[in-house]
Design a protein around this motif. Structure first.
Motif, PDB file in Angstrom:
ATOM      1  N   ASN A 509     -91.942 117.738  10.713  1.00  0.00           N
ATOM      2  CA  ASN A 509     -90.819 117.240   9.737  1.00  0.00           C
ATOM      3  C   ASN A 509     -90.013 118.390   9.501  1.00  0.00           C
ATOM      4  O   ASN A 509     -90.916 119.387   9.030  1.00  0.00           O
ATOM      5  N   ALA A 510     -88.624 118.528   9.340  1.00  0.00           N
ATOM      6  CA  ALA A 510     -88.012 119.593   9.178  1.00  0.00           C
ATOM      7  C   ALA A 510     -88.181 120.026   7.680  1.00  0.00           C
ATOM      8  O   ALA A 510     -88.347 121.063   7.362  1.00  0.00           O
ATOM      9  N   LEU A 511     -88.268 118.990   6.939  1.00  0.00           N
ATOM     10  CA  LEU A 511     -88.025 119.354   5.380  1.00  0.00           C
ATOM     11  C   LEU A 511     -89.638 119.972   5.132  1.00  0.00           C
ATOM     12  O   LEU A 511     -89.631 121.059   4.292  1.00  0.00           O
ATOM     13  N   LEU A 512     -90.643 119.374   5.592  1.00  0.00           N
ATOM     14  CA  LEU A 512     -91.873 119.762   5.322  1.00  0.00           C
ATOM     15  C   LEU A 512     -92.085 121.212   5.855  1.00  0.00           C
ATOM     16  O   LEU A 512     -92.864 122.381   5.276  1.00  0.00           O
ATOM     17  N   PHE A 513     -91.537 121.244   7.330  1.00  0.00           N
ATOM     18  CA  PHE A 513     -91.861 122.729   7.890  1.00  0.00           C
ATOM     19  C   PHE A 513     -91.081 123.759   7.300  1.00  0.00           C
ATOM     20  O   PHE A 513     -91.836 124.891   6.880  1.00  0.00           O
ATOM     21  N   TRP A 514     -89.769 123.774   6.807  1.00  0.00           N
ATOM     22  CA  TRP A 514     -89.308 124.768   6.242  1.00  0.00           C
ATOM     23  C   TRP A 514     -89.546 125.013   4.534  1.00  0.00           C
ATOM     24  O   TRP A 514     -89.605 126.185   4.098  1.00  0.00           O
ATOM     25  N   ALA A 515     -90.189 123.957   4.047  1.00  0.00           N
ATOM     26  CA  ALA A 515     -90.838 124.240   2.671  1.00  0.00           C
ATOM     27  C   ALA A 515     -91.882 125.055   2.823  1.00  0.00           C
ATOM     28  O   ALA A 515     -92.442 125.816   1.888  1.00  0.00           O
ATOM     29  N   MET A 516     -92.824 124.815   3.772  1.00  0.00           N
ATOM     30  CA  MET A 516     -94.139 125.614   3.997  1.00  0.00           C
ATOM     31  C   MET A 516     -93.687 127.066   4.577  1.00  0.00           C
ATOM     32  O   MET A 516     -94.428 128.040   4.358  1.00  0.00           O
ATOM     33  N   ASN A 517     -92.592 127.206   5.452  1.00  0.00           N
ATOM     34  CA  ASN A 517     -92.433 128.551   6.213  1.00  0.00           C
ATOM     35  C   ASN A 517     -91.237 129.369   5.439  1.00  0.00           C
ATOM     36  O   ASN A 517     -90.796 130.283   6.167  1.00  0.00           O
ATOM     37  N   ARG A 518     -90.703 129.102   4.264  1.00  0.00           N
ATOM     38  CA  ARG A 518     -89.714 129.625   3.490  1.00  0.00           C
ATOM     39  C   ARG A 518     -89.944 131.133   3.380  1.00  0.00           C
ATOM     40  O   ARG A 518     -89.049 132.231   3.390  1.00  0.00           O
ATOM     41  N   LYS A 519     -91.054 131.468   3.075  1.00  0.00           N
ATOM     42  CA  LYS A 519     -91.611 133.088   2.827  1.00  0.00           C
ATOM     43  C   LYS A 519     -91.843 133.581   4.317  1.00  0.00           C
ATOM     44  O   LYS A 519     -91.570 135.069   4.428  1.00  0.00           O
ATOM     45  N   ALA A 520     -92.161 132.861   5.095  1.00  0.00           N
ATOM     46  CA  ALA A 520     -92.793 133.722   6.402  1.00  0.00           C
ATOM     47  C   ALA A 520     -91.500 133.636   7.190  1.00  0.00           C
ATOM     48  O   ALA A 520     -91.300 134.712   8.028  1.00  0.00           O
ATOM     49  N   VAL A 527     -80.790 129.862   6.495  1.00  0.00           N
ATOM     50  CA  VAL A 527     -79.769 129.154   7.131  1.00  0.00           C
ATOM     51  C   VAL A 527     -79.984 127.699   7.339  1.00  0.00           C
ATOM     52  O   VAL A 527     -79.428 126.715   7.335  1.00  0.00           O
ATOM     53  N   ALA A 528     -81.396 127.615   7.606  1.00  0.00           N
ATOM     54  CA  ALA A 528     -81.918 125.932   7.910  1.00  0.00           C
ATOM     55  C   ALA A 528     -81.533 125.068   6.693  1.00  0.00           C
ATOM     56  O   ALA A 528     -81.019 123.945   6.861  1.00  0.00           O
ATOM     57  N   ILE A 529     -81.753 125.862   5.657  1.00  0.00           N
ATOM     58  CA  ILE A 529     -81.529 124.832   4.338  1.00  0.00           C
ATOM     59  C   ILE A 529     -80.160 124.469   4.083  1.00  0.00           C
ATOM     60  O   ILE A 529     -79.721 123.442   3.629  1.00  0.00           O
ATOM     61  N   ARG A 530     -79.360 125.409   4.650  1.00  0.00           N
ATOM     62  CA  ARG A 530     -77.898 125.155   4.425  1.00  0.00           C
ATOM     63  C   ARG A 530     -77.410 124.136   5.423  1.00  0.00           C
ATOM     64  O   ARG A 530     -76.496 123.383   5.128  1.00  0.00           O
ATOM     65  N   VAL A 531     -77.621 124.360   6.711  1.00  0.00           N
ATOM     66  CA  VAL A 531     -77.245 123.631   7.885  1.00  0.00           C
ATOM     67  C   VAL A 531     -77.840 122.107   7.946  1.00  0.00           C
ATOM     68  O   VAL A 531     -76.941 121.226   8.369  1.00  0.00           O
ATOM     69  N   LEU A 532     -79.077 122.060   7.669  1.00  0.00           N
ATOM     70  CA  LEU A 532     -79.752 120.639   7.830  1.00  0.00           C
ATOM     71  C   LEU A 532     -79.110 119.527   6.722  1.00  0.00           C
ATOM     72  O   LEU A 532     -79.493 118.480   6.824  1.00  0.00           O
ATOM     73  N   ALA A 533     -78.463 120.258   5.717  1.00  0.00           N
ATOM     74  CA  ALA A 533     -78.072 119.313   4.771  1.00  0.00           C
ATOM     75  C   ALA A 533     -76.959 118.428   5.092  1.00  0.00           C
ATOM     76  O   ALA A 533     -76.535 117.709   4.238  1.00  0.00           O
ATOM     77  N   VAL A 534     -76.287 119.191   6.076  1.00  0.00           N
ATOM     78  CA  VAL A 534     -74.916 118.144   6.392  1.00  0.00           C
ATOM     79  C   VAL A 534     -75.351 117.145   6.958  1.00  0.00           C
ATOM     80  O   VAL A 534     -76.039 116.969   7.948  1.00  0.00           O
ATOM     81  N   PRO A 535     -74.876 115.978   6.533  1.00  0.00           N
ATOM     82  CA  PRO A 535     -75.056 114.558   7.152  1.00  0.00           C
ATOM     83  C   PRO A 535     -74.170 114.585   8.415  1.00  0.00           C
ATOM     84  O   PRO A 535     -73.221 115.102   8.767  1.00  0.00           O
ATOM     85  N   ALA A 536     -74.671 113.622   9.704  1.00  0.00           N
ATOM     86  CA  ALA A 536     -74.213 113.568  10.945  1.00  0.00           C
ATOM     87  C   ALA A 536     -73.101 112.655  10.998  1.00  0.00           C
ATOM     88  O   ALA A 536     -72.333 112.570  11.698  1.00  0.00           O
ATOM     89  N   SER A 537     -72.881 111.721   9.947  1.00  0.00           N
ATOM     90  CA  SER A 537     -71.925 110.597   9.903  1.00  0.00           C
ATOM     91  C   SER A 537     -71.588 110.508   8.390  1.00  0.00           C
ATOM     92  O   SER A 537     -71.957 110.958   7.380  1.00  0.00           O
ATOM     93  N   SER A 538     -70.457 109.442   8.305  1.00  0.00           N
ATOM     94  CA  SER A 538     -69.961 109.041   6.982  1.00  0.00           C
ATOM     95  C   SER A 538     -70.671 107.835   6.398  1.00  0.00           C
ATOM     96  O   SER A 538     -69.804 107.079   5.889  1.00  0.00           O
TER      97      SER A 538
END
Length: 575
Positions: A509-520, A527-538
């Motif tokens: 899961n993207a949210l769990l993965f980047w929460a665990m690997n923010r420091k690593a 970049v992931a936190i910024r990009v993955l927050a963009v919705p794909a549709s309206s």
């Protein structure tokens, strides 16, 4: 004929006017009747001359045992009526003045004093103001946001501009997507691009997010495209702005000029993205219209919807898919028997038409999955766009030899770098969507992979906060040099981080993965936190309009657009 006296309209029968009028009475009226009426008047005058208002002592007696307006229980019930009944259950504000509802309240709590409709209306305004203030505070602590925008018309054909905001926030050790409604404000006059642009800028200015805005997601309507070309024109590729798109200019002091320009190009510019779900809707909808061989079968489907089969909406192809799926799940022979027995022989499907419906389900089923996957609000959706397009292309290529009745064709131009970055930085996809099983030319795969890798290598090495934390207490001391060297080694380069990221991706899961690997993986995680927050549709802003469509029922036609905006705002920002 002798006129009769008019017995009403006089304020004082004892005045001089009364005497001459009395003489004009006909002789048939007895004198005692006049005397009786005069005595009645005197008695009524005595009664009405007494004060009508109850004494203060009596008023206090009726209020004994009831809550005051500032009593905690009185406030709690008022707030519950507003939030639970009016906002959540969409009951009209006038319910508080309904006799039966007031009796219900007296049974629930006899000490409660019901409020009037006007008081409740003012409480709606106060609640909306309070929640707007809270939302402004939340957004002031956010660095990057994206928004979805759309226009909606209510039952009275009043236009409303809806804007939702989306970002990713850190909640301790967790990452979570945040979605809120910024406004659902009335639009006066035609929905022209200039008017949309002006009102959108006002909303962004109210919440202070214009400089934080990355992407604007809207449908493909001409007024929307023009509005955001005027409001946020896309800069030319050859223009270099060293400071316009940087969070902190001093952050890049350690980079060379070439790397600095690459980073500037990497950080997303404000621009409009087309709604992926709406694009699929147009592609599939137009394809169904052009596929004339399906017209007779779909026409029969629309006529038998009264037999318990879900009805299709003309503007939503996915409702047509659900209707066709419901039909083909039935036994062909049994359905034909039921139609024939009920006197609808003209609606019988031939074997050829039945096979066409089955082929249609097989072809459109993946499109329905892609639509559902990219319309989520609490999950990452933008990373699914490029894999969905490639998978749909792969699906159509595989189906082509097996299709005997229908033709196909689809193009979805979602080549913006943000889609590539999002797909690559979602561990559920990584770079697996350019593997051998995807039917894309090898040079295209190589080009996409290089663009993704080149994009992520442009990310800066160490975050400014990490530098500050490292510098505190480490400038002097016996092992200061070793600490600095160790810090530099742990930081690694973006290329090594990307390589390590690709090795550990296993569909998490993207949210769990980047929460665990923010420091690593500090560079990639930013970049992931910024990009993955963009919705794909309206879809988020369209859900707002779904709430808005329920509130103004026919018997609430007098509701003002301001009150409707406040009710929708409070309902969508209840959390």
């Amino acid at each position: 004929m002798i006129p009769k006296i008019i017995i009403f309209g006089y304020t004082d029968y004892t005045s001089a006017i009364f005497a001459p009028k009395l003489v004009l009475l006909p002789r048939s009226i007895k004198k005692k009747k006049c005397v009786y009426r005069f005595e009645q008047y005197q008695m009524n005058k005595t009664v009405t001359s007494e004060p009508q208002q109850s004494p203060i002592s009596q008023l206090m007696e009726t209020r004994v045992g009831q809550y005051s307006m500032n009593h905690p229980q009185q406030k709690a019930i008022n707030n519950a009526i507003l939030s639970d009944l009016v906002i959540d259950c969409n009951l009209p504000l006038s319910v508080v003045e309904n006799k039966s509802f007031r009796h219900f309240l007296s049974v629930v709590d006899s000490k409660y004093s019901p409020v009037c409709c006007r008081t409740l209306t003012s409480k709606v305004e106060n609640l909306a103001t309070e929640r707007r203030s809270k939302l402004k505070t939340q957004l002031s602590n956010t660095d990057h946001v994206s928004v979805t925008v759309d226009i909606w018309s209510d039952r009275k054909m009043r236009g409303f501009l809806g804007v939702t905001v989306h970002c990713m926030e850190k909640d301790g050790e967790r990452l979570q997507l945040k979605s809120n409604l910024l406004a659902c404000d009335g639009v006066k006059g035609p929905h022209m691009a200039e008017r949309i642009c002006e009102q959108f800028e006002a909303i962004c200015g109210e919440y202070g997010i214009k400089d934080k805005l990355d992407y604007i997601i809207s449908d493909n309507a001409a007024n929307m495209r023009k509005a955001f070309t005027v409001c946020f024109p896309i800069e030319q590729e050859d223009e270099v702005h060293d400071e316009d798109h940087l969070d902190d200019p001093e952050l890049w002091n350690d980079l060379t000029l070439e790397d600095q320009q690459t980073v500037d190009a990497t950080i997303a510019k404000k621009q409009r993205l087309q709604c992926f779900a709406h694009t699929l809707q147009l592609v599939v909808g137009d394809g169904l219209k052009e596929t004339k061989v399906m017209t007779p079968s779909l026409s029969k489907l629309s006529k038998i919807s009264s037999l318990g089969i879900p009805a299709a909406v003309n503007t939503r192809w996915i409702s047509t898919l659900r209707q066709v799926k419901a039909v083909v799940q039935c036994d062909h022979r049994k359905l034909s028997h039921v139609l024939e027995k009920s006197g609808h022989k003209e609606l019988l499907f031939t074997v050829r038409e039945w096979n066409k419906l089955k082929e249609l389900v097989d072809i459109l089923k993946p499109f329905g999955e892609a639509t559902d996957m990219t319309q989520g609000e609490k999950i990452v959706t933008i990373s699914s766009v490029v894999p969905s397009v490639l998978s749909l292309n792969h699906h159509l290529e595989q189906r082509k030899p097996q299709v005997h009745f229908l033709s196909d064709g689809i193009t979805a131009p979602f080549s913006d770098p943000v889609y590539l970055k999002a797909a690559a930085l979602d561990p559920a996809f990584s770079l697996m969507w350019v593997e051998h099983h995807v039917l894309v030319k090898e040079e295209v795969k190589d080009d996409v992979a290089q663009r993704v890798k080149g994009t992520e290598q442009a990310v800066p090495l160490v975050d400014e906060k990490e530098r500050e934390d490292h510098s505190l207490g480490q400038e002097d001391g016996l092992f200061a040099a070793y600490c600095k060297r160790q810090k530099k080694a742990v930081g690694t380069t973006p290329a090594l981080q990307l390589s390590h990221y690709l090795d550990i991706c296993e569909g998490q899961n993207a949210l769990l993965f980047w929460a665990m690997n923010r420091k690593a993986l500090p560079s990639l995680s930013r970049v992931a936190i910024r990009v993955l927050a963009v919705p794909a549709s309206s879809a988020p802003v369209e859900r707002v309009f779904s709430h808005g469509g329920i509130i103004p029922r026919p018997h609430r036609a007098q509701m003002t657009d301001r009150l409707l905006s406040n009710l929708v705002f409070c309902k969508c920002n209840a959390s």
